[in-house]
Motif scaffolding. Structure first.
Motif, short mmCIF file in Angstrom:
data_model
loop_
_atom_site.label_atom_id
_atom_site.label_comp_id
_atom_site.label_asym_id
_atom_site.label_seq_id
_atom_site.Cartn_x
_atom_site.Cartn_y
_atom_site.Cartn_z
N LYS A 190 8.35 1.09 1.74
CA LYS A 190 8.09 0.69 0.21
C LYS A 190 9.39 0.11 -0.57
CE LYS A 190 5.61 3.10 -3.12
NZ LYS A 190 4.82 4.51 -3.51
N ILE A 191 10.47 0.68 -0.40
CA ILE A 191 11.59 0.19 -1.08
C ILE A 191 11.82 -1.43 -0.72
CG2 ILE A 191 14.09 0.39 -1.44
CD1 ILE A 191 13.85 3.23 -1.07
N GLU A 192 11.60 -1.65 0.36
CA GLU A 192 11.92 -3.04 0.84
C GLU A 192 10.78 -3.78 0.26
OE1 GLU A 192 11.92 -5.52 4.90
OE2 GLU A 192 12.38 -3.51 5.04
N ARG A 193 9.46 -3.48 0.21
CA ARG A 193 8.45 -4.21 -0.32
C ARG A 193 8.76 -4.46 -1.81
NH1 ARG A 193 5.01 -0.95 2.84
NH2 ARG A 193 4.58 0.39 0.87
N LEU A 194 9.24 -3.42 -2.72
CA LEU A 194 9.44 -3.53 -4.12
C LEU A 194 10.62 -4.37 -4.15
CD1 LEU A 194 8.89 0.18 -5.15
CD2 LEU A 194 7.54 -1.54 -5.62
N GLU A 195 11.72 -4.56 -3.41
CA GLU A 195 12.69 -5.43 -3.74
C GLU A 195 12.48 -6.95 -3.33
OE1 GLU A 195 15.55 -3.71 -0.54
OE2 GLU A 195 16.60 -2.55 -2.17
N ASN A 196 11.55 -7.16 -2.22
CA ASN A 196 11.07 -8.42 -2.28
C ASN A 196 10.23 -8.78 -3.27
OD1 ASN A 196 12.27 -8.73 0.40
ND2 ASN A 196 10.44 -7.80 1.39
N MET A 197 9.33 -7.91 -3.95
CA MET A 197 8.70 -8.40 -4.97
C MET A 197 9.44 -8.52 -6.29
SD MET A 197 5.66 -5.53 -4.94
CE MET A 197 4.92 -5.78 -6.42
N LEU A 198 10.58 -7.88 -6.42
CA LEU A 198 11.57 -8.06 -7.52
C LEU A 198 12.21 -9.45 -7.33
CD1 LEU A 198 13.18 -4.84 -8.31
CD2 LEU A 198 11.82 -6.04 -9.93
N LYS A 199 12.65 -9.79 -6.03
CA LYS A 199 13.30 -11.03 -5.77
C LYS A 199 12.47 -12.18 -6.15
CE LYS A 199 16.66 -9.32 -2.51
NZ LYS A 199 17.00 -9.31 -1.06
N THR A 235 13.38 -11.00 -11.45
CA THR A 235 13.91 -9.98 -12.02
C THR A 235 14.68 -9.09 -11.41
OG1 THR A 235 11.89 -8.63 -11.93
CG2 THR A 235 11.89 -10.18 -13.60
N ASP A 236 15.57 -9.42 -10.30
CA ASP A 236 16.19 -8.44 -9.37
C ASP A 236 17.50 -8.44 -10.22
OD1 ASP A 236 17.81 -7.20 -7.59
OD2 ASP A 236 17.72 -8.67 -6.08
N ASP A 237 18.00 -7.03 -10.32
CA ASP A 237 18.96 -6.56 -11.03
C ASP A 237 20.37 -7.19 -10.74
OD1 ASP A 237 17.53 -4.88 -12.55
OD2 ASP A 237 17.93 -3.17 -11.37
N ASP A 238 20.37 -7.54 -9.50
CA ASP A 238 21.72 -8.18 -8.92
C ASP A 238 21.82 -9.78 -9.79
OD1 ASP A 238 22.26 -6.09 -7.52
OD2 ASP A 238 21.40 -6.83 -5.47
N THR A 239 20.67 -10.36 -10.26
CA THR A 239 20.95 -11.65 -10.69
C THR A 239 21.06 -11.68 -12.17
OG1 THR A 239 18.19 -11.63 -10.82
CG2 THR A 239 19.50 -12.68 -8.61
N LYS A 240 20.71 -10.55 -12.78
CA LYS A 240 21.13 -10.51 -14.23
C LYS A 240 22.35 -10.17 -14.68
CE LYS A 240 16.86 -8.23 -15.76
NZ LYS A 240 16.12 -7.09 -16.47
#
Length: 108
Positions: free
Chosen positions: A88-97, A101-106
């Motif tokens: 589930k975390i992996e799916r959510l990370e992919n959705m953010l990417k 809106t991924d926190d790492d790109t802000k």
């Protein structure tokens, strides 16, 4: 708890070895006295081993079921629970990417 399980294992192993030695001594005594033949003693020992293996499998499964029940009562996550959460975390990370809106790109 790990030490408790380890001690229990060694206790069971010691009991099994001691039990096997006593059975073998008893069978040897019966053969020496002529009450049974060596072949009968061997067959009896093999039968006991088969029955012991069957019981061990039953006890092992019963023990596993009890431990699972205790962990469930305590609310401990199972391996399946963890794997589902990881997926589930992996799916959510992919959705953010994908949404950018991924926190790492802000910028901070």
């Amino acid at each position: 708890m790990n030490e408790w399980l380890r001690n229990g294992f060694f206790l069971g192993l010691g009991a099994a070895v001691a039990g096997k030695e006593k059975v073998q001594a008893y069978l040897d005594d019966l053969v020496t006295r002529g009450r049974i033949t060596p072949r009968e003693a061997e067959e009896f020992a093999e039968e006991l081993i088969r029955k012991g293996e069957t019981k061990e499998e039953e006890w092992s499964q019963t023990s596993k079921d009890r431990v699972k029940g205790v962990f469930n009562d305590m609310g401990v996550a199972t391996r399946d629970d963890v794997e589902q959460l990881e997926a589930k975390i992996e799916r959510l990370e992919n959705m953010l990417k994908q949404s950018g809106t991924d926190d790492d790109t802000k910028p901070s």
